[in-house]
Design an enzyme around this catalytic site. Sequence first.
Site, PDB file in Angstrom:
ATOM      1  CE  LYS A   1      50.367  39.851  33.016  1.00  0.00           C
ATOM      2  NZ  LYS A   1      49.963  39.515  34.406  1.00  0.00           N
TER       3      LYS A   1
ATOM      4  CB  THR B   1      41.165  47.312  30.185  1.00  0.00           C
ATOM      5  OG1 THR B   1      40.015  46.958  30.969  1.00  0.00           O
ATOM      6  CG2 THR B   1      42.170  46.185  30.241  1.00  0.00           C
TER       7      THR B   1
ATOM      8  CB  THR C   1      39.775  45.560  35.381  1.00  0.00           C
ATOM      9  OG1 THR C   1      40.965  45.793  34.596  1.00  0.00           O
ATOM     10  CG2 THR C   1      39.345  44.114  35.237  1.00  0.00           C
TER      11      THR C   1
ATOM     12  CG  ASN D   1      44.860  39.587  40.318  1.00  0.00           C
ATOM     13  OD1 ASN D   1      44.363  39.431  39.203  1.00  0.00           O
ATOM     14  ND2 ASN D   1      44.716  40.722  41.014  1.00  0.00           N
TER      15      ASN D   1
ATOM     16  CE1 TYR E   1      50.211  43.207  31.594  1.00  0.00           C
ATOM     17  CE2 TYR E   1      49.646  42.172  29.509  1.00  0.00           C
ATOM     18  CZ  TYR E   1      49.343  42.448  30.822  1.00  0.00           C
ATOM     19  OH  TYR E   1      48.181  41.961  31.377  1.00  0.00           O
TER      20      TYR E   1
ATOM     21  CG  ASP F   1      56.124  46.472  45.853  1.00  0.00           C
ATOM     22  OD1 ASP F   1      55.864  45.699  44.907  1.00  0.00           O
ATOM     23  OD2 ASP F   1      56.894  47.455  45.742  1.00  0.00           O
ATOM     24  CB  VAL F   2      53.822  41.272  44.180  1.00  0.00           C
ATOM     25  CG1 VAL F   2      52.432  41.044  44.735  1.00  0.00           C
ATOM     26  CG2 VAL F   2      53.809  42.125  42.920  1.00  0.00           C
TER      27      VAL F   2
HETATM   28  P1  NAD Z   1      43.829  46.392  37.848  1.00  0.00           P
HETATM   29  O1  NAD Z   1      44.816  47.436  37.465  1.00  0.00           O
HETATM   30  O2  NAD Z   1      42.386  46.733  37.830  1.00  0.00           O
HETATM   31  O3  NAD Z   1      44.196  45.802  39.293  1.00  0.00           O
HETATM   32  C1  NAD Z   1      45.528  45.432  39.595  1.00  0.00           C
HETATM   33  C2  NAD Z   1      45.764  45.538  41.081  1.00  0.00           C
HETATM   34  O4  NAD Z   1      47.139  45.202  41.323  1.00  0.00           O
HETATM   35  C3  NAD Z   1      45.531  46.942  41.648  1.00  0.00           C
HETATM   36  O5  NAD Z   1      44.755  46.884  42.819  1.00  0.00           O
HETATM   37  C4  NAD Z   1      46.953  47.445  41.934  1.00  0.00           C
HETATM   38  O6  NAD Z   1      47.021  48.357  43.018  1.00  0.00           O
HETATM   39  C5  NAD Z   1      47.654  46.121  42.264  1.00  0.00           C
HETATM   40  N1  NAD Z   1      49.127  46.231  42.128  1.00  0.00           N
HETATM   41  C6  NAD Z   1      49.833  46.860  41.185  1.00  0.00           C
HETATM   42  N2  NAD Z   1      51.150  46.777  41.450  1.00  0.00           N
HETATM   43  C7  NAD Z   1      51.271  46.054  42.593  1.00  0.00           C
HETATM   44  C8  NAD Z   1      52.359  45.630  43.391  1.00  0.00           C
HETATM   45  N3  NAD Z   1      53.631  45.936  43.051  1.00  0.00           N
HETATM   46  N4  NAD Z   1      52.117  44.886  44.482  1.00  0.00           N
HETATM   47  C9  NAD Z   1      50.835  44.586  44.843  1.00  0.00           C
HETATM   48  N5  NAD Z   1      49.769  44.973  44.155  1.00  0.00           N
HETATM   49  C10 NAD Z   1      49.980  45.697  43.037  1.00  0.00           C
HETATM   50  O7  NAD Z   1      44.093  45.157  36.880  1.00  0.00           O
HETATM   51  P2  NAD Z   1      43.236  43.854  36.499  1.00  0.00           P
HETATM   52  O8  NAD Z   1      42.709  44.055  35.141  1.00  0.00           O
HETATM   53  O9  NAD Z   1      42.339  43.440  37.603  1.00  0.00           O
HETATM   54  O10 NAD Z   1      44.455  42.836  36.348  1.00  0.00           O
HETATM   55  C11 NAD Z   1      44.699  41.753  37.223  1.00  0.00           C
HETATM   56  C12 NAD Z   1      45.698  40.833  36.541  1.00  0.00           C
HETATM   57  O11 NAD Z   1      45.151  40.354  35.301  1.00  0.00           O
HETATM   58  C13 NAD Z   1      47.029  41.504  36.167  1.00  0.00           C
HETATM   59  O12 NAD Z   1      48.093  40.609  36.384  1.00  0.00           O
HETATM   60  C14 NAD Z   1      46.859  41.777  34.686  1.00  0.00           C
HETATM   61  O13 NAD Z   1      48.100  41.888  34.039  1.00  0.00           O
HETATM   62  C15 NAD Z   1      46.072  40.576  34.257  1.00  0.00           C
HETATM   63  N6  NAD Z   1      45.334  40.735  33.003  1.00  0.00           N
HETATM   64  C16 NAD Z   1      44.393  41.710  32.867  1.00  0.00           C
HETATM   65  C17 NAD Z   1      43.684  41.805  31.670  1.00  0.00           C
HETATM   66  C18 NAD Z   1      42.604  42.823  31.461  1.00  0.00           C
HETATM   67  O14 NAD Z   1      42.135  42.967  30.310  1.00  0.00           O
HETATM   68  N7  NAD Z   1      42.152  43.548  32.488  1.00  0.00           N
HETATM   69  C19 NAD Z   1      43.950  40.907  30.628  1.00  0.00           C
HETATM   70  C20 NAD Z   1      44.925  39.941  30.798  1.00  0.00           C
HETATM   71  C21 NAD Z   1      45.603  39.847  31.995  1.00  0.00           C
END
Ligand code: NAD
Length: 250
Positions: free
Chosen positions: A158, A192, A189, A88, A154, A61-62
């Site tokens: 960020k 979203t 992903t 990430n 959020y 858990d980060v």
């Molecule tokens: P996702 O929800 O598909 O995957 C996120 C992962 O993080 C999941 O496996 C989840 O279990 C894990 N997670 C959540 N809370 C956690 C915690 N406390 N400790 C450890 N792991 C944890 O999301 P994604 O789209 O792959 O996003 C990855 C990163 O990119 C995130 O930081 C997100 O904010 C950022 N991001 C995503 C988008 C998008 O459009 N998908 C856009 C901009 C930024």
Amino acid sequence: MSRDDTLAGKVALITGGAQGQGAAEGRLFTAAGATVVLADVADAEGKEMADEIGGRYLHLDVASEEEWDTVVADVMVTHGQLDVVVNNAGIFRSARLVQETIEQWEQVIAVNQTGVFLGMRAAARAMIEAGRGGSIINISSVAGLEGIFGSMAYSASKWAVRGMTKVAAKELGRYGIRVNSIHPGLIATPMTAAFPAIVDEEKRRRNEKATPLGRVGTPEDIANMALFLAGEESSYCTGQEFVVDGGIHS
Ligand code: NAD
């Protein structure tokens, strides 16, 4: 997927690696020769993904200081080095300012902001001790470059990631540790999957029209940028923002 030796001999830790962008980074880094450790709170999915790419999985858990210490100690004992950390893991919660609750605010900040702070600190301590330099990659968002309607916590988290990246880059350059942030636009992903711009046909078309490259991003689009920042091809880049959004925020 290209296979090369960009990351041969390197050990990479990727948080939130069970799915989405983290999983794509794990797959690509492995193909580039790295030993990959995926860390997540979704243990079953994380283990499955690590098995699929031939890497290791660790629970993390980060937002937990103790768990970061345990995970980085495990990596150093098992692999003897830590060269790349991708901060990430993240969560998205939507709420307008006037509806935002303190509980939700604190939850988002704990994972997205404190999680990145703890990750950079744990990584930097291990990398400095090992004396091999390293690359820390923080996943921010286009929400860290502008205000996005209905995402107060959020966006705050960020923007913080973007700022913390620059402070860390200034402090860690002397150790050969580079720190950069990636700013994805809309990426398809699990995060979203229910967004209107993904599921609503009309909104999806409108978004595609507003995006110069005409499509929603893929996890691989982000993984490719992360690979560039992880490897030596970005050897003179630190403290910078790398936007991967199809040109929508240009
Ligand atoms: P996702 O929800 O598909 O995957 C996120 C992962 O993080 C999941 O496996 C989840 O279990 C894990 N997670 C959540 N809370 C956690 C915690 N406390 N400790 C450890 N792991 C944890 O999301 P994604 O789209 O792959 O996003 C990855 C990163 O990119 C995130 O930081 C997100 O904010 C950022 N991001 C995503 C988008 C998008 O459009 N998908 C856009 C901009 C930024």
